[in-house]
Design a protein around this motif. Structure first.
Motif, PDB file in Angstrom:
ATOM      1  N   SER A  20       1.089  -1.406  -0.333  1.00 47.96           N
ATOM      2  CA  SER A  20       0.038  -0.145  -0.027  1.00 47.96           C
ATOM      3  C   SER A  20       0.466   1.056   0.155  1.00 47.96           C
ATOM      4  N   ARG A  21       0.721   2.377  -0.173  1.00 43.02           N
ATOM      5  CA  ARG A  21       0.813   3.960   0.200  1.00 43.02           C
ATOM      6  C   ARG A  21       2.040   4.081   1.117  1.00 43.02           C
ATOM      7  N   GLY A  22       3.027   3.312   0.914  1.00 42.55           N
ATOM      8  CA  GLY A  22       4.473   3.828   1.765  1.00 42.55           C
ATOM      9  C   GLY A  22       4.285   3.195   3.032  1.00 42.55           C
ATOM     10  N   ALA A  23       4.132   1.537   2.810  1.00 44.92           N
ATOM     11  CA  ALA A  23       4.507   0.420   3.354  1.00 44.92           C
ATOM     12  C   ALA A  23       4.455  -1.128   2.593  1.00 44.92           C
ATOM     13  N   GLU A  24       4.798  -1.879   2.777  1.00 45.28           N
ATOM     14  CA  GLU A  24       5.067  -2.992   2.253  1.00 45.28           C
ATOM     15  C   GLU A  24       5.211  -4.228   3.333  1.00 45.28           C
ATOM     16  N   MET A  25       4.196  -5.290   3.460  1.00 43.89           N
ATOM     17  CA  MET A  25       4.009  -6.431   4.439  1.00 43.89           C
ATOM     18  C   MET A  25       3.801  -7.687   3.529  1.00 43.89           C
ATOM     19  N   ASN A  26       4.403  -8.896   4.395  1.00 40.19           N
ATOM     20  CA  ASN A  26       4.526 -10.541   3.448  1.00 40.19           C
ATOM     21  C   ASN A  26       4.185 -11.017   4.604  1.00 40.19           C
ATOM     22  N   THR A  27       3.245 -12.214   3.986  1.00 38.56           N
ATOM     23  CA  THR A  27       2.759 -12.894   4.849  1.00 38.56           C
ATOM     24  C   THR A  27       4.229 -14.111   4.967  1.00 38.56           C
ATOM     25  N   GLY A  28       3.639 -15.223   6.129  1.00 42.12           N
ATOM     26  CA  GLY A  28       5.020 -16.652   6.082  1.00 42.12           C
ATOM     27  C   GLY A  28       5.949 -16.275   7.005  1.00 42.12           C
ATOM     28  N   GLU A  29       6.745 -17.027   7.754  1.00 39.57           N
ATOM     29  CA  GLU A  29       7.422 -16.409   8.759  1.00 39.57           C
ATOM     30  C   GLU A  29       8.738 -16.376   7.819  1.00 39.57           C
ATOM     31  N   TYR A  30      10.028 -15.325   8.749  1.00 44.14           N
ATOM     32  CA  TYR A  30      11.177 -15.084   8.031  1.00 44.14           C
ATOM     33  C   TYR A  30      11.959 -15.041   9.281  1.00 44.14           C
ATOM     34  N   SER A  31      13.587 -15.105   8.726  1.00 45.44           N
ATOM     35  CA  SER A  31      14.536 -14.789   9.918  1.00 45.44           C
ATOM     36  C   SER A  31      15.409 -14.223   8.674  1.00 45.44           C
ATOM     37  N   ASP A  32      16.247 -13.904   9.557  1.00 47.25           N
ATOM     38  CA  ASP A  32      17.714 -13.358   9.251  1.00 47.25           C
ATOM     39  C   ASP A  32      18.989 -13.837   9.342  1.00 47.25           C
ATOM     40  N   PRO A 126      12.473   0.081   1.013  1.00 48.21           N
ATOM     41  CA  PRO A 126      13.437  -0.785   0.838  1.00 48.21           C
ATOM     42  C   PRO A 126      13.013  -1.596   0.761  1.00 48.21           C
ATOM     43  N   ALA A 127      12.913  -2.641  -0.387  1.00 43.52           N
ATOM     44  CA  ALA A 127      12.224  -4.207   0.016  1.00 43.52           C
ATOM     45  C   ALA A 127      13.130  -5.302   1.063  1.00 43.52           C
ATOM     46  N   GLY A 128      13.329  -5.498   2.081  1.00 46.61           N
ATOM     47  CA  GLY A 128      13.825  -6.615   3.216  1.00 46.61           C
ATOM     48  C   GLY A 128      13.849  -7.299   2.428  1.00 46.61           C
ATOM     49  N   GLU A 129      14.288  -8.446   1.697  1.00 41.06           N
ATOM     50  CA  GLU A 129      14.152  -9.957   2.449  1.00 41.06           C
ATOM     51  C   GLU A 129      15.004 -10.416   0.853  1.00 41.06           C
ATOM     52  N   ALA A 130      15.371 -11.767   0.193  1.00 36.52           N
ATOM     53  CA  ALA A 130      16.021 -11.853  -1.267  1.00 36.52           C
ATOM     54  C   ALA A 130      14.364 -11.826  -1.656  1.00 36.52           C
ATOM     55  N   HIS A 131      14.973 -11.731  -2.077  1.00 36.26           N
ATOM     56  CA  HIS A 131      13.884 -11.877  -3.836  1.00 36.26           C
ATOM     57  C   HIS A 131      13.908 -12.194  -4.909  1.00 36.26           C
ATOM     58  N   VAL A 132      13.074 -12.456  -5.892  1.00 39.12           N
ATOM     59  CA  VAL A 132      13.000 -11.976  -7.446  1.00 39.12           C
ATOM     60  C   VAL A 132      12.058 -11.805  -7.780  1.00 39.12           C
ATOM     61  N   ASP A 133      11.489 -10.435  -8.406  1.00 37.91           N
ATOM     62  CA  ASP A 133      10.283  -9.790  -8.474  1.00 37.91           C
ATOM     63  C   ASP A 133       9.368 -10.216  -9.530  1.00 37.91           C
ATOM     64  N   PHE A 134       9.716 -11.082 -10.017  1.00 33.02           N
ATOM     65  CA  PHE A 134       8.609 -12.184 -10.571  1.00 33.02           C
ATOM     66  C   PHE A 134       9.269 -13.592 -10.711  1.00 33.02           C
ATOM     67  N   ASN A 135       7.647 -14.797 -11.007  1.00 35.92           N
ATOM     68  CA  ASN A 135       8.437 -15.773 -10.630  1.00 35.92           C
ATOM     69  C   ASN A 135       8.361 -15.918 -12.204  1.00 35.92           C
ATOM     70  N   GLU A 136       8.190 -17.269 -12.631  1.00 37.20           N
ATOM     71  CA  GLU A 136       8.348 -17.892 -13.786  1.00 37.20           C
ATOM     72  C   GLU A 136       7.438 -17.338 -14.751  1.00 37.20           C
ATOM     73  N   ILE A 137       6.133 -17.774 -14.001  1.00 34.25           N
ATOM     74  CA  ILE A 137       4.427 -17.763 -14.785  1.00 34.25           C
ATOM     75  C   ILE A 137       4.450 -16.593 -14.908  1.00 34.25           C
ATOM     76  N   THR A 138       4.727 -14.769 -14.596  1.00 31.09           N
ATOM     77  CA  THR A 138       4.242 -14.120 -14.297  1.00 31.09           C
ATOM     78  C   THR A 138       5.653 -13.175 -15.225  1.00 31.09           C
ATOM     79  N   GLY A 139       6.541 -13.566 -15.413  1.00 31.10           N
ATOM     80  CA  GLY A 139       7.288 -13.289 -16.228  1.00 31.10           C
ATOM     81  C   GLY A 139       7.383 -13.689 -17.580  1.00 31.10           C
ATOM     82  N   ARG A 140       6.568 -15.211 -18.056  1.00 33.49           N
ATOM     83  CA  ARG A 140       6.417 -15.414 -19.353  1.00 33.49           C
ATOM     84  C   ARG A 140       5.151 -14.668 -19.712  1.00 33.49           C
ATOM     85  N   ARG A 141       4.255 -14.619 -19.018  1.00 36.29           N
ATOM     86  CA  ARG A 141       3.251 -13.371 -19.104  1.00 36.29           C
ATOM     87  C   ARG A 141       3.085 -12.431 -19.094  1.00 36.29           C
ATOM     88  N   SER A 142       4.531 -11.522 -18.429  1.00 38.01           N
ATOM     89  CA  SER A 142       3.930 -10.248 -19.163  1.00 38.01           C
ATOM     90  C   SER A 142       5.491  -9.974 -19.952  1.00 38.01           C
TER      91      SER A 142
END
Length: 287
Positions: A20-32, A126-142
């Motif tokens: 949302s505007r000015g904020a982002e959040m993930n579900t699931g559990e993350y660890s440093d 800033p995005a705060g976890e290890a990621h790639v912005d697309f998964n395969e189906i998203t990239g292919r369709r995009s």
């Protein structure tokens, strides 16, 4: 240098990213996890897109103020298309939106009520976890959608690359630099998809993970679990004229085809400054 990177924890979770505007959040559990992030600046010309998944180049932009959305739209998107075309060796490139990210406090902005939030051309943390912005189906369709819209008279393409071009325009050294991972050091074994939900306000409680029909076909990123073999790099004290180009997804799997990335806090830099950067997503096509 030693640093901490946030990863998806081991286990099975409903993994979603709400923005949302000015904020982002993930579900699931993350660890440093404590990792070594190597400084690539002394060997900046060593990195190659098809070997590492990223490269650092130089570019002087005609944009005087990256906070000016009109300048970005009129000047910068075309600059990014030209750079990506030359550096990838592509036939055509279409820029597909931009975002400013800053480590400054955005809590007041996030608290403001918004209707019809659009996740493009704004200011986010800033995005705060290890990621790639697309998964395969998203990239292919995009790729298919963008080519049809941007180049309706084109002959078609044999290869596409979804990418980001990233530039820090605040004075260095930055307090939350961007780290990029050598794409050769990751595999599908440690990945999960993270579905994107753009919302005016975050759901609460069980609504965060309640079933959504067709979720496996929605826009999603790829997130990663920690593996010791991951090789992380960053580029210290980037200037306004340093630009980092990296892959989200390359349809040619015979080369390094993706580059996990994340912001991390540089706790060893006592005089670090607030990081403000601009990223542009795009797709390069080879006909």
């Amino acid at each position: 240098m030693p640093a901490r990177i946030r990863y998806l924890s081991e286990g099975e979770f409903v993994t979603r990213r709400y923005v949302s505007r000015g904020a982002e959040m993930n579900t699931g559990e993350y660890s440093d996890h404590d990792v070594v992030i190597r400084d690539g600046m002394p060997i900046r010309d060593h990195f190659q897109l098809d070997v590492h998944g990223f490269m650092l180049g130089r570019h002087v932009s005609a944009v005087e103020d990256f906070r000016d959305a009109k300048q970005v739209e009129l000047l910068y998107l075309a600059e990014v298309e030209d750079l990506a075309k030359r550096w990838f060796g592509a036939d055509r490139v279409s820029a597909q939106g931009w975002m400013v990210r800053t480590s400054a406090d955005l809590s007041q902005r996030a608290a403001e009520k918004v209707e019809g939030y659009v996740h493009a051309g704004g200011i986010q943390p800033p995005a705060g976890e290890a990621h790639v912005d697309f998964n395969e189906i998203t990239g292919r369709r995009s790729a298919a959608r963008v080519y049809a819209q941007a180049f309706p008279d084109g002959p078609g393409y044999r290869r596409y690359i979804c990418f980001s071009l990233w530039r820090a325009y605040s004075p260095g050294p930055q307090d939350w630099p961007l780290a990029v991972c050598d794409g050769r050091s990751v595999t599908d074994e440690e990945t999960a998809s993270n579905t994107l939900f753009v919302v005016d306000e975050f759901p609460q409680g069980k609504d965060l993970t309640a079933p959504v029909e067709g979720e496996d076909q929605m826009i999603a990123a790829t997130i990663f679990r920690y593996r010791e073999r991951h090789r992380w790099w960053y580029f210290s004290n980037m200037t306004r004229d340093d630009v980092l180009l990296f892959k989200f997804q390359d349809s040619d799997k015979s080369v390094t085809w993706r580059c996990p990335h994340t912001a991390f806090q540089d706790v060893g830099m006592q005089d670090a400054r607030t990081r403000t950067s601009i990223e542009v997503r795009g797709i390069a096509f080879f006909e």
